[in-house]
Design a protein around this motif. Structure first.
Motif, PDB file in Angstrom:
ATOM      1  N   ASN A 167       0.828  -1.191  -0.089  1.00  0.00           N
ATOM      2  CA  ASN A 167       0.070  -0.143  -0.124  1.00  0.00           C
ATOM      3  C   ASN A 167       0.885   1.299   0.135  1.00  0.00           C
ATOM      4  N   PHE A 168       2.006   1.265   0.755  1.00  0.00           N
ATOM      5  CA  PHE A 168       2.726   2.467   1.036  1.00  0.00           C
ATOM      6  C   PHE A 168       3.739   2.686  -0.509  1.00  0.00           C
ATOM      7  N   ALA A 169       4.160   1.483  -0.991  1.00  0.00           N
ATOM      8  CA  ALA A 169       4.710   1.813  -1.913  1.00  0.00           C
ATOM      9  C   ALA A 169       4.003   2.022  -3.434  1.00  0.00           C
ATOM     10  N   LYS A 170       2.545   1.825  -3.127  1.00  0.00           N
ATOM     11  CA  LYS A 170       1.796   2.309  -4.613  1.00  0.00           C
ATOM     12  C   LYS A 170       1.489   3.734  -4.467  1.00  0.00           C
ATOM     13  N   VAL A 171       1.093   4.140  -2.943  1.00  0.00           N
ATOM     14  CA  VAL A 171       0.623   5.363  -2.564  1.00  0.00           C
ATOM     15  C   VAL A 171       1.826   6.460  -3.016  1.00  0.00           C
ATOM     16  N   PHE A 172       3.124   6.072  -2.965  1.00  0.00           N
ATOM     17  CA  PHE A 172       4.248   6.860  -3.313  1.00  0.00           C
ATOM     18  C   PHE A 172       4.838   6.443  -4.493  1.00  0.00           C
ATOM     19  N   GLU A 173       4.097   5.672  -5.220  1.00  0.00           N
ATOM     20  CA  GLU A 173       4.809   5.166  -6.670  1.00  0.00           C
ATOM     21  C   GLU A 173       6.341   4.862  -6.394  1.00  0.00           C
ATOM     22  N   LEU A 174       6.612   4.122  -5.703  1.00  0.00           N
ATOM     23  CA  LEU A 174       7.988   3.711  -5.315  1.00  0.00           C
ATOM     24  C   LEU A 174       8.688   2.868  -6.247  1.00  0.00           C
ATOM     25  N   PRO A 175       9.854   2.729  -6.754  1.00  0.00           N
ATOM     26  CA  PRO A 175      10.569   1.860  -7.555  1.00  0.00           C
ATOM     27  C   PRO A 175      10.730   0.607  -6.793  1.00  0.00           C
ATOM     28  N   VAL A 176      10.040  -0.195  -6.391  1.00  0.00           N
ATOM     29  CA  VAL A 176      10.061  -1.572  -6.180  1.00  0.00           C
ATOM     30  C   VAL A 176       9.417  -2.688  -6.773  1.00  0.00           C
ATOM     31  N   VAL A 177       9.965  -3.722  -7.044  1.00  0.00           N
ATOM     32  CA  VAL A 177       9.427  -4.885  -7.416  1.00  0.00           C
ATOM     33  C   VAL A 177       9.330  -6.051  -6.370  1.00  0.00           C
ATOM     34  N   PHE A 178       8.143  -6.414  -6.271  1.00  0.00           N
ATOM     35  CA  PHE A 178       7.792  -7.309  -5.121  1.00  0.00           C
ATOM     36  C   PHE A 178       7.760  -8.711  -5.611  1.00  0.00           C
ATOM     37  N   VAL A 179       8.488  -9.711  -5.246  1.00  0.00           N
ATOM     38  CA  VAL A 179       8.730 -10.841  -6.093  1.00  0.00           C
ATOM     39  C   VAL A 179       8.358 -12.246  -4.797  1.00  0.00           C
ATOM     40  N   CYS A 180       7.234 -12.635  -5.094  1.00  0.00           N
ATOM     41  CA  CYS A 180       6.628 -13.698  -4.297  1.00  0.00           C
ATOM     42  C   CYS A 180       7.244 -14.920  -4.745  1.00  0.00           C
ATOM     43  N   GLU A 181       8.104 -15.731  -3.988  1.00  0.00           N
ATOM     44  CA  GLU A 181       8.537 -16.981  -4.504  1.00  0.00           C
ATOM     45  C   GLU A 181       7.650 -18.042  -3.898  1.00  0.00           C
ATOM     46  N   ASN A 182       6.648 -18.423  -4.896  1.00  0.00           N
ATOM     47  CA  ASN A 182       5.639 -19.319  -4.204  1.00  0.00           C
ATOM     48  C   ASN A 182       5.952 -20.772  -4.450  1.00  0.00           C
ATOM     49  N   ASN A 183       6.649 -21.408  -3.476  1.00  0.00           N
ATOM     50  CA  ASN A 183       7.029 -22.549  -3.551  1.00  0.00           C
ATOM     51  C   ASN A 183       5.962 -23.639  -3.036  1.00  0.00           C
ATOM     52  N   GLY A 184       4.749 -23.098  -2.896  1.00  0.00           N
ATOM     53  CA  GLY A 184       3.775 -24.161  -2.495  1.00  0.00           C
ATOM     54  C   GLY A 184       3.374 -24.334  -1.141  1.00  0.00           C
ATOM     55  N   TYR A 185       4.416 -23.971  -0.288  1.00  0.00           N
ATOM     56  CA  TYR A 185       4.088 -24.348   1.168  1.00  0.00           C
ATOM     57  C   TYR A 185       4.850 -23.124   2.140  1.00  0.00           C
ATOM     58  N   GLY A 186       4.086 -22.589   3.101  1.00  0.00           N
ATOM     59  CA  GLY A 186       4.342 -21.840   4.442  1.00  0.00           C
ATOM     60  C   GLY A 186       4.834 -22.731   5.437  1.00  0.00           C
TER      61      GLY A 186
END
Length: 329
Positions: A167-186
């Motif tokens: 939310n914060f990154a979008k509000v301020f349009e920050l240059p961030v790439v959020f990479v979710c490494e979904n390996n199937g298990y938490g």
């Protein structure tokens, strides 16, 4: 939302040399993690370990597109990210062995390594810590053309860090790439059991552009990553990636992975990033069997040297902690 599976984006193939380098880096990470596991079982590694085996294509594909001014923040499963960013493997192994020649003098262990020289803000044992660190870095990188990348697992998407930072990154349009490494298990729980509606819709609800990709294919990661990073560098604001992948080992050192359904691991091994890339090098780029074997043997030779040097390195000198008397003792 765009979707990139195992398809190669037209025009993304460069040359055999580049992809041979990516293949070699993934081999190095896999071999490094194998050595870590062996050394741990011998009692040489202090603390716990979380191995990156099976997920190499994500870190290597993204890192191949980053420059010296970019920053990354990793999880406690961070060995692969560090090696992908160029951290000295001998210094990293020495760190895990608690030796003074380690990246952080043998004091960080496996989960908390920091390597600012190679753009690594740190590996974070706290779930979601990497997202907060990368978001903070994004504040300082606005307008520079540089980006911050946060790596995190599927379990993180149920944490407050996830929603607050996106939310914060979008509000301020920050240059961030959020990479979710979904390996199937938490840890030991299938992500579907605790993540209603999936992962991508959560980022989309916050109006981040989203991409789903095949995290077992370094070519797909690199092709999609190039497009994403171009937009973010140009001031397009943060973006979100869900990379579907699989860890070939348990969650941590003491997990045999018996909770996995029968045959699941075997099915994912058919999409081993090393196998996928080797097949591409051989079948599409014409790399011969002898050349591929030479790459593998050179990595093993390097790892032999690294392991011997790390084991021979001295332990840190004893640190004396001063006593303070403020009148209460």
């Amino acid at each position: 939302m765009s979707r990139v599976s195992d398809e190669r984006v037209a025009g993304a193939i460069e040359d055999v040399g580049l992809y041979a380098q990516l293949y070699r880096r993934m081999l190095l990470i896999r071999g490094f993690e194998d050595r870590v596991q062996s050394l741990f079982l011998r009692g040489e590694v202090y603390g716990t370990t979380h191995l990156y085996s099976g997920q190499e294509a994500i870190a290597v594909g993204i890192a191949s597109l980053l420059g010296p001014d970019d920053r990354v923040a990793c999880t406690y499963r961070g060995h692969g990210h560090l090696l992908a960013m160029g951290t000295d493997p001998e210094a990293l192994l020495a760190e895990l062995l608690g030796r003074e020649t380690g990246v952080n003098g043998g004091l960080a262990g496996s989960m908390n390594v920091v390597d600012p020289e190679h753009g690594v803000l740190g590996c974070y044992g706290i779930v979601g810590g990497s997202i907060a660190a990368a978001t903070g870095a994004g504040l300082s990188l606005r307008g520079t053309g540089a980006v911050a990348v946060a790596y995190f697992g599927d379990g993180t998407t149920n944490q407050a860090y996830f929603f607050e930072c996106l939310n914060f990154a979008k509000v301020f349009e920050l240059p961030v790439v959020f990479v979710c490494e979904n390996n199937g298990y938490g840890e030991y729980t299938p992500f579907e059991a605790v993540t209603p509606g999936g992962i991508v819709p959560r980022a989309a609800a916050l109006q981040l552009p989203t991409t789903e990709l095949d995290g077992m294919d370094v070519l797909a990661v690199r092709a999609a990553g190039a497009q994403i990073l171009e937009r973010v560098r140009a001031g397009g604001g943060p973006e979100f990636v869900e990379a579907r992948t699989y860890r070939f080992v348990g969650h941590s050192r003491s997990d045999p992975g018996k909770y996995r359904p029968e045959g699941e691991l075997d099915r994912w091994r058919e999409r081993d990033p090393l196998v996928v890339t080797e097949s591409f090098l051989r079948d599409e780029l014409g790399m011969g069997a002898d050349e591929l074997k030479e790459v593998t043997e050179s990595v093993e030779t390097e790892l032999d040297r690294i392991e011997a040097a790390a084991l021979a390195a001295p332990f840190p000198a004893a640190v004396s902690i001063p006593e303070f008397n403020d009148g209460r003792t």
